[in-house]
Motif scaffolding. Sequence first.
Motif, PDB file in Angstrom:
ATOM      1  N   ALA A  33     -18.625   5.970   4.132  1.00  0.00           N
ATOM      2  CA  ALA A  33     -17.470   5.331   4.394  1.00  0.00           C
ATOM      3  C   ALA A  33     -17.872   4.017   4.147  1.00  0.00           C
ATOM      4  CB  ALA A  33     -17.023   5.864   6.102  1.00  0.00           C
ATOM      5  N   GLY A  34     -19.143   3.806   4.296  1.00  0.00           N
ATOM      6  CA  GLY A  34     -19.552   2.507   4.109  1.00  0.00           C
ATOM      7  C   GLY A  34     -19.553   1.521   2.992  1.00  0.00           C
ATOM      8  N   TRP A  35     -19.831   2.604   2.035  1.00  0.00           N
ATOM      9  CA  TRP A  35     -19.418   2.124   0.118  1.00  0.00           C
ATOM     10  C   TRP A  35     -17.889   2.043   0.134  1.00  0.00           C
ATOM     11  CZ3 TRP A  35     -23.319   6.566  -2.893  1.00  0.00           C
ATOM     12  CH2 TRP A  35     -24.639   6.285  -1.917  1.00  0.00           C
ATOM     13  N   ILE A  36     -17.067   2.976   0.908  1.00  0.00           N
ATOM     14  CA  ILE A  36     -16.095   2.427   0.897  1.00  0.00           C
ATOM     15  C   ILE A  36     -15.788   1.708   1.161  1.00  0.00           C
ATOM     16  CG2 ILE A  36     -13.255   3.728   0.994  1.00  0.00           C
ATOM     17  CD1 ILE A  36     -14.791   6.358   0.523  1.00  0.00           C
ATOM     18  N   ASP A  37     -15.921   0.885   2.393  1.00  0.00           N
ATOM     19  CA  ASP A  37     -15.567  -0.221   3.049  1.00  0.00           C
ATOM     20  C   ASP A  37     -16.242  -1.235   1.995  1.00  0.00           C
ATOM     21  OD1 ASP A  37     -14.359   0.864   4.950  1.00  0.00           O
ATOM     22  OD2 ASP A  37     -16.102   1.286   6.451  1.00  0.00           O
ATOM     23  N   ARG A  38     -17.091  -1.625   1.722  1.00  0.00           N
ATOM     24  CA  ARG A  38     -17.853  -2.285   0.465  1.00  0.00           C
ATOM     25  C   ARG A  38     -17.075  -2.740  -0.361  1.00  0.00           C
ATOM     26  NH1 ARG A  38     -24.435  -1.046  -0.985  1.00  0.00           N
ATOM     27  NH2 ARG A  38     -23.855  -2.981  -2.374  1.00  0.00           N
ATOM     28  N   SER A  39     -16.425  -1.592  -0.625  1.00  0.00           N
ATOM     29  CA  SER A  39     -15.398  -1.888  -1.993  1.00  0.00           C
ATOM     30  C   SER A  39     -14.758  -2.384  -1.335  1.00  0.00           C
ATOM     31  CB  SER A  39     -14.709  -0.166  -2.438  1.00  0.00           C
ATOM     32  OG  SER A  39     -14.119  -0.876  -2.906  1.00  0.00           O
ATOM     33  N   LEU A  40     -13.824  -2.140  -0.016  1.00  0.00           N
ATOM     34  CA  LEU A  40     -12.381  -2.807  -0.030  1.00  0.00           C
ATOM     35  C   LEU A  40     -12.638  -3.877   0.418  1.00  0.00           C
ATOM     36  CD1 LEU A  40     -10.601   0.195   2.128  1.00  0.00           C
ATOM     37  CD2 LEU A  40     -10.355  -1.104   0.677  1.00  0.00           C
ATOM     38  N   ALA A  41     -13.871  -4.772   1.079  1.00  0.00           N
ATOM     39  CA  ALA A  41     -13.913  -5.853   1.104  1.00  0.00           C
ATOM     40  C   ALA A  41     -14.208  -6.500  -0.088  1.00  0.00           C
ATOM     41  CB  ALA A  41     -15.892  -5.955   1.962  1.00  0.00           C
ATOM     42  N   LEU A  42     -14.790  -6.062  -1.024  1.00  0.00           N
ATOM     43  CA  LEU A  42     -14.688  -6.595  -2.582  1.00  0.00           C
ATOM     44  C   LEU A  42     -13.236  -6.486  -3.362  1.00  0.00           C
ATOM     45  CD1 LEU A  42     -18.145  -4.912  -3.765  1.00  0.00           C
ATOM     46  CD2 LEU A  42     -17.862  -7.603  -3.337  1.00  0.00           C
ATOM     47  N   ASN A  43     -12.845  -6.036  -2.797  1.00  0.00           N
ATOM     48  CA  ASN A  43     -11.257  -5.999  -3.560  1.00  0.00           C
ATOM     49  C   ASN A  43      -9.814  -5.296  -2.490  1.00  0.00           C
ATOM     50  OD1 ASN A  43      -9.176  -6.016  -4.847  1.00  0.00           O
ATOM     51  ND2 ASN A  43      -9.977  -4.099  -6.140  1.00  0.00           N
ATOM     52  N   SER A  44      -9.390  -5.896  -1.712  1.00  0.00           N
ATOM     53  CA  SER A  44      -8.695  -5.446  -0.320  1.00  0.00           C
ATOM     54  C   SER A  44      -7.598  -4.634  -1.408  1.00  0.00           C
ATOM     55  CB  SER A  44      -8.764  -6.415   0.382  1.00  0.00           C
ATOM     56  OG  SER A  44      -8.281  -7.036  -0.276  1.00  0.00           O
ATOM     57  N   ASN A  45      -7.211  -4.890  -2.563  1.00  0.00           N
ATOM     58  CA  ASN A  45      -6.249  -4.931  -3.281  1.00  0.00           C
ATOM     59  C   ASN A  45      -6.216  -3.620  -3.869  1.00  0.00           C
ATOM     60  OD1 ASN A  45      -4.426  -6.857  -2.309  1.00  0.00           O
ATOM     61  ND2 ASN A  45      -5.514  -8.469  -3.833  1.00  0.00           N
ATOM     62  N   SER A  46      -7.345  -2.915  -3.945  1.00  0.00           N
ATOM     63  CA  SER A  46      -7.659  -1.495  -4.619  1.00  0.00           C
ATOM     64  C   SER A  46      -6.991  -0.658  -4.075  1.00  0.00           C
ATOM     65  CB  SER A  46      -8.483  -1.142  -4.922  1.00  0.00           C
ATOM     66  OG  SER A  46      -9.335   0.385  -4.977  1.00  0.00           O
ATOM     67  N   ALA A  47      -5.725   0.156  -4.878  1.00  0.00           N
ATOM     68  CA  ALA A  47      -5.410   1.139  -4.292  1.00  0.00           C
ATOM     69  C   ALA A  47      -6.166   2.467  -4.197  1.00  0.00           C
ATOM     70  CB  ALA A  47      -3.341   1.635  -4.606  1.00  0.00           C
ATOM     71  N   ASP A  48      -6.280   2.709  -4.942  1.00  0.00           N
ATOM     72  CA  ASP A  48      -7.265   3.460  -5.513  1.00  0.00           C
ATOM     73  C   ASP A  48      -8.521   3.918  -4.337  1.00  0.00           C
ATOM     74  OD1 ASP A  48      -6.202   5.200  -7.344  1.00  0.00           O
ATOM     75  OD2 ASP A  48      -7.203   3.474  -8.660  1.00  0.00           O
ATOM     76  N   ALA A  49      -9.037   2.344  -3.746  1.00  0.00           N
ATOM     77  CA  ALA A  49     -10.373   2.233  -2.929  1.00  0.00           C
ATOM     78  C   ALA A  49      -9.469   3.025  -1.483  1.00  0.00           C
ATOM     79  CB  ALA A  49     -10.874   1.000  -2.549  1.00  0.00           C
ATOM     80  N   TRP A  50      -8.263   2.037  -1.419  1.00  0.00           N
ATOM     81  CA  TRP A  50      -7.534   2.759   0.707  1.00  0.00           C
ATOM     82  C   TRP A  50      -7.477   3.902   0.258  1.00  0.00           C
ATOM     83  CZ3 TRP A  50      -8.024  -0.006   3.819  1.00  0.00           C
ATOM     84  CH2 TRP A  50      -7.674  -1.902   4.219  1.00  0.00           C
ATOM     85  N   VAL A  51      -6.246   5.349  -1.039  1.00  0.00           N
ATOM     86  CA  VAL A  51      -6.853   6.030  -0.584  1.00  0.00           C
ATOM     87  C   VAL A  51      -8.395   6.636  -0.362  1.00  0.00           C
ATOM     88  CG1 VAL A  51      -6.573   8.135  -2.286  1.00  0.00           C
ATOM     89  CG2 VAL A  51      -4.897   6.708  -2.700  1.00  0.00           C
ATOM     90  N   SER A  52      -8.778   6.091  -1.281  1.00  0.00           N
ATOM     91  CA  SER A  52      -9.924   6.876  -0.961  1.00  0.00           C
ATOM     92  C   SER A  52     -11.015   6.380   0.637  1.00  0.00           C
ATOM     93  CB  SER A  52     -11.537   6.256  -1.343  1.00  0.00           C
ATOM     94  OG  SER A  52     -10.956   6.993  -3.523  1.00  0.00           O
ATOM     95  N   SER A  53     -10.116   5.512   1.506  1.00  0.00           N
ATOM     96  CA  SER A  53     -10.551   5.146   2.391  1.00  0.00           C
ATOM     97  C   SER A  53      -9.930   6.183   3.423  1.00  0.00           C
ATOM     98  CB  SER A  53     -10.101   3.629   2.993  1.00  0.00           C
ATOM     99  OG  SER A  53     -10.627   3.650   4.512  1.00  0.00           O
ATOM    100  N   GLY A  54      -8.656   6.478   3.581  1.00  0.00           N
ATOM    101  CA  GLY A  54      -7.916   7.539   4.059  1.00  0.00           C
ATOM    102  C   GLY A  54      -8.075   8.681   3.774  1.00  0.00           C
ATOM    103  N   MET A  55      -8.493   9.346   2.953  1.00  0.00           N
ATOM    104  CA  MET A  55      -9.437  10.146   2.191  1.00  0.00           C
ATOM    105  C   MET A  55     -11.002  10.557   3.709  1.00  0.00           C
ATOM    106  SD  MET A  55      -9.240  11.349  -0.954  1.00  0.00           S
ATOM    107  CE  MET A  55      -9.913  12.782  -0.641  1.00  0.00           C
TER     108      MET A  55
END
Length: 186
Positions: A33-55
């Motif tokens: 989850a921490g890595w996914i959060d870092r991903s979203l901090a770098l690019n909050s417009n990544s739909a795939d990152a949001w899907v991963s965060s939802g999972m």
Amino acid sequence: GQRAVELGGADSEALWMAGLALIILDGQIDLGAGWIDRSLALNSNSADAWVSSGMCQNYRADYSTAIEHFDRAQRLNPLDTLHHFRWNLAGMSYFGAGRYDEAYAAAGKCLSAGPTYPQALFLKLATCGQLGRAEEAAATLTRLLAVHPGCTLTWASEYFGPMFHPRNPDFVARYIEGARRAGLPE
């Protein structure tokens, strides 16, 4: 996973992929989850990152947040070719939250895009069982067994248990009970 973060620590795509792999393959939900959060901090417009965060939020049994993240991914990429996957994940979040009517609707959307997707057929089956929709459950069971002949309550317990049990054993119990009510054999 750790090597991917070392090499791609500033790459938002590498981070969400590594985080999700860590969660699914090694069960390290909080670190992933921490890595996914870092991903979203770098690019909050990544739909795939949001899907991963939802999972990830599903694994944490935080279904409200999971639903928000799947909705955000949908808004960011409404033309995604993997809608069946996304709708199934959202449906599981609704199911986890006890929002069976919405889980049923999400399973329907998923099956519109992928009519033989076994995960969505199981979701619809369990949801029909929880909602007492016996006729539709019987039709869904027939469809599920046509694409997954080995699907039984025992198989489902073994498959879904490890994925959701650590944070929410109630989810698995309700999921399996819904399938039992819908007629899935032992």
